[in-house]
Design an enzyme around this catalytic site. Structure first.
Site, PDB file in Angstrom:
ATOM      1  N   GLY A   1       8.856   9.184   2.728  1.00 25.83           N
ATOM      2  CA  GLY A   1       7.914   9.344   1.369  1.00 25.83           C
ATOM      3  C   GLY A   1       7.691  10.610   1.370  1.00 25.83           C
TER       4      GLY A   1
ATOM      5  N   THR B   1       0.838  -1.189   0.040  1.00 26.02           N
ATOM      6  CA  THR B   1      -0.081   0.014   0.004  1.00 26.02           C
ATOM      7  C   THR B   1       0.721   1.341   0.096  1.00 26.02           C
ATOM      8  OG1 THR B   1      -1.814   0.876   1.058  1.00 26.02           O
ATOM      9  CG2 THR B   1      -0.131   0.216   2.618  1.00 26.02           C
TER      10      THR B   1
HETATM   11  N1  GLY Z   1       2.506   8.882  -0.132  1.00 24.97           N
HETATM   12  C1  GLY Z   1       2.914   7.982   0.933  1.00 24.97           C
HETATM   13  C2  GLY Z   1       4.034   7.365   0.891  1.00 24.97           C
HETATM   14  O1  GLY Z   1       4.648   7.066  -0.452  1.00 24.97           O
HETATM   15  O2  GLY Z   1       5.067   7.367   1.968  1.00 24.97           O
END
Ligand code: GLY
Length: 403
Positions: free
Chosen positions: A280, A247
């Site tokens: 991230g 995810t």
């Molecule tokens: N958008 C969340 C991540 O890539 O950490």
């Protein structure tokens, strides 16, 4: 060229010692005097709880726009079934949940950020705490945790039993490359069933008939392993999907009220099974979130590494400053992501990106790299501007990611 003397003679120095700074020269005429909306606007993703309606009521009651963003983020951070945010988020490759978050408060033009924090579920509040109670903008890891604890945040284990089992499934699915999982002496052990690595790089980049076959075979293999690990039947498909396509969820909220005041906040547990310490886009001011009180607010969910390379949220706000609509600005940021791969669809299929955008006058848009989810339904977002609605995202590419 303007000399220092010219500048000083032009700048009006007030009795309070403030220098009058002209507005940024590049602002397009169309956005120089944006009137606030008649009704507040919230843009975010579907949360499956009541926090968006509650947040809208807070706005109507005069709450600060950042309180409203935090309220929605906290709902996700508290939900053990949200695998991409806060408590219950999927852990890093060591099995430890590490959270990232950031926020920007338009009226005070301030920002806060926290990265790779462990043991504290409300990362979005820690980002705000850093903004309000420190001389820094960003703290990470142990330092951030200590800072939060000193201000009264409680330490807790953020790894739920479900997330722990998904991590075990991920770990054992790589048992041909490590010592985790049943030994070769066990039925179905390594030698009897040498599971190939199930990471992305083991899946051919070129999707085709063989590719679908491979995914099906690996799904079956993982489902059997999930059963062996005691993952209940009704949770197995979710667990298997998380292993095949870890995810990148996240929650972002951007808000404008009827005074034209704006804020944005983003919170995430980040890329599932990431290397410990990985940050991230979510804690990066200008990537995961950016708010400029003169123009608008934007934020992102999706493939953080890609968003960081185009400073997505900042890019969008700057393009709106130059006169682009929220939708055009969002699509342009997505184009830059696609450009980084020379438009190579076999690689872009592995990326996912959604931008949430609101302008100071209440105009809004949501832009997705891909048009649909894996099951073929349109990518959607939530807007509340008097009534809560789910709307389809504008999109750059027709089709879906591999997940
Ligand atoms: N958008 C969340 C991540 O890539 O950490």
């Amino acid at each position: 060229m303007m000399t220092r003397r010219d500048f000083l003679s032009q700048a009006a120095v007030t009795a309070a010692g403030l220098v009058s700074i002209p507005s940024p020269a590049q602002s397009a005429e169309s956005v120089k005097h944006l009137a606030p909306p008649q009704k507040p606007v919230i843009v975010t993703r579907e949360t499956g709880d009541n926090t968006i309606d509650e947040a809208y009521k807070m706005l109507l009651d005069g709450a600060d726009t950042l309180d409203v963003c935090n309220h929605i983020c906290m709902g996700r951070e508290d939900d053990p079934n949200d695998r991409s945010v806060g408590y219950g988020g999927l852990p890093n490759e060591d099995g430890i949940v590490e959270l990232d978050a950031c926020c920007m408060h338009g009226p005070t033009r301030t920002a806060g950020s926290v990265g790779a924090i462990q043991n504290i579920r409300h990362a979005s509040l820690v980002a705000r705490l850093i903004m309000e109670r420190s001389g820094h903008v960003m703290l990470t890891g142990l330092g951030a945790e200590h800072f939060a604890v000193m201000y009264g945040f409680k330490r807790e284990d953020l790894l739920t039993d479900d997330a722990r089992k998904m991590w075990l499934l991920w770990k054992e699915s790589r048992s041909s490359q490590n010592f985790w999982g049943p030994p070769m002496s066990a039925p179905g052990g390594k030698d009897a069933n040498p599971a190939p690595s199930l990471n992305h790089s083991a899946i051919p980049l070129h999707p085709g008939p063989k590719w679908a076959e491979l995914i099906r075979a690996r799904s079956q293999q993982l489902t059997a392993m999930a059963a062996d690990l005691g993952i209940p039947e009704h949770k197995r498909a979710t667990a298997v999907n998380q292993i095949l396509w870890p995810t990148t969820g996240t929650i972002h909220v951007s808000v404008v009220n009827t005074k034209g005041e704006m804020s944005g906040a983003t919170s995430t547990s980040g890329q599932a099974f990431k290397i410990a310490g990985r940050l991230g886009d979510s804690p990066i001011i200008g990537a995961g979130c950016y708010t400029d009180q003169d123009i608008g607010s934007a934020g992102a969910t999706g493939s953080g590494e890609e968003n960081m390379k185009v400073s997505g949220a900042h890019t969008i706000v700057e393009l709106m400053r130059q006169g682009m609509s929220p939708k055009d600005a969002g699509l342009e940021a997505l184009r830059r992501i696609a450009r980084n791969y020379n438009g190579d669809m076999t690689k872009l299929r592995y990326l996912d990106m959604i931008y949430y955008i609101v302008r100071k006058d209440g105009a809004y848009a949501d832009c997705s790299l891909w048009s649909t989810t894996a099951s073929g339904t349109p990518k959607v977002f939530v807007v509340h501007n008097g009534a809560k609605r789910i709307e389809n995202c504008a999109f750059l590419l027709t089709g879906t990611t591999t997940n």
